[in-house]
Design a protein around this motif. Sequence first.
Motif, PDB file in Angstrom:
ATOM      1  N   ASP A  67       5.395  13.685  -7.997  1.00 17.89           N
ATOM      2  CA  ASP A  67       5.153  12.350  -7.199  1.00 17.89           C
ATOM      3  C   ASP A  67       3.801  12.397  -6.897  1.00 17.89           C
ATOM      4  OD1 ASP A  67       5.980  10.165  -5.710  1.00 17.89           O
ATOM      5  OD2 ASP A  67       6.279  11.242  -3.881  1.00 17.89           O
ATOM      6  N   SER A  84       7.007   8.402 -10.092  1.00 21.69           N
ATOM      7  CA  SER A  84       6.636   7.767  -8.844  1.00 21.69           C
ATOM      8  C   SER A  84       7.281   6.270  -8.712  1.00 21.69           C
ATOM      9  CB  SER A  84       4.844   7.665  -9.091  1.00 21.69           C
ATOM     10  OG  SER A  84       4.248   6.890  -7.859  1.00 21.69           O
ATOM     11  N   ALA A  85       6.918   5.893  -7.600  1.00 20.56           N
ATOM     12  CA  ALA A  85       7.386   4.206  -7.454  1.00 20.56           C
ATOM     13  C   ALA A  85       6.151   3.530  -7.408  1.00 20.56           C
ATOM     14  CB  ALA A  85       7.908   4.154  -5.927  1.00 20.56           C
ATOM     15  N   ASP A  86       4.962   3.886  -7.727  1.00 21.69           N
ATOM     16  CA  ASP A  86       3.692   3.324  -7.977  1.00 21.69           C
ATOM     17  C   ASP A  86       3.654   3.050  -9.375  1.00 21.69           C
ATOM     18  OD1 ASP A  86       1.263   2.293  -8.263  1.00 21.69           O
ATOM     19  OD2 ASP A  86       0.161   3.706  -7.083  1.00 21.69           O
ATOM     20  N   ALA A  97       9.243   5.754 -13.662  1.00 22.23           N
ATOM     21  CA  ALA A  97       9.382   5.049 -12.592  1.00 22.23           C
ATOM     22  C   ALA A  97      10.407   5.446 -11.903  1.00 22.23           C
ATOM     23  CB  ALA A  97       9.517   3.667 -12.670  1.00 22.23           C
ATOM     24  N   LYS A  98      10.567   5.594 -10.449  1.00 20.10           N
ATOM     25  CA  LYS A  98      11.683   5.857  -9.534  1.00 20.10           C
ATOM     26  C   LYS A  98      12.465   4.629  -9.531  1.00 20.10           C
ATOM     27  CE  LYS A  98       9.486   9.336  -6.492  1.00 20.10           C
ATOM     28  NZ  LYS A  98       9.205   9.473  -5.267  1.00 20.10           N
ATOM     29  N   PRO A  99      13.765   4.573  -9.172  1.00 20.22           N
ATOM     30  CA  PRO A  99      14.488   5.991  -9.142  1.00 20.22           C
ATOM     31  C   PRO A  99      14.714   6.640 -10.505  1.00 20.22           C
ATOM     32  CG  PRO A  99      15.923   4.225  -9.088  1.00 20.22           C
ATOM     33  CD  PRO A  99      14.615   3.665  -8.990  1.00 20.22           C
TER      34      PRO A  99
END
Length: 122
Positions: free
Chosen positions: A54, A82-84, A103-105
Amino acid sequence: MSLPIVIADDSLLARKVLTKALPQDWDVDIAYASNGAEALELYRAGKASVMFLDLTMPDMTGFQVLEALQHEDLNTFVIVVSADVQPMAQARVRTLGAIAFVAKPVTPEAVLPILKEYGLYV
C-alpha cells in the motif's frame, strides 16, 4: 517450497481482501505488515519474494519503502495496491521499481494476470 510473500497495508480489512484475491491454490507463506517499517523488516528477513504494498501507511509510506528497497538492490517483486490511482503516483512507483499497480479494492481478476506475467503463478 512455499513462496514467501508480504502483504503490507495499515488496514486489516484491506489485508484480508487482498489475501482473498490471491489464487487459492498458490503455494505461499504470507507475512503481514501494518506499516512500511514492518514491511522492510520482513523483506530483510527473507520473507518477501513478492510484496504487495500500500502507498499510504503510517511511519513509512509505500513510496519510502520502494526507495529503501532500491538502495538495498531491490530483489523482490513489488506490486503496489492502492486507492491512490493518480497517473503521477502510478508512474512514480514504476520508476521506483514496482512491477505493477493495482487499484483498490483488489480483485482476483486484477492480480492473476500480473502473477502469470512474471512467472509467479502458473
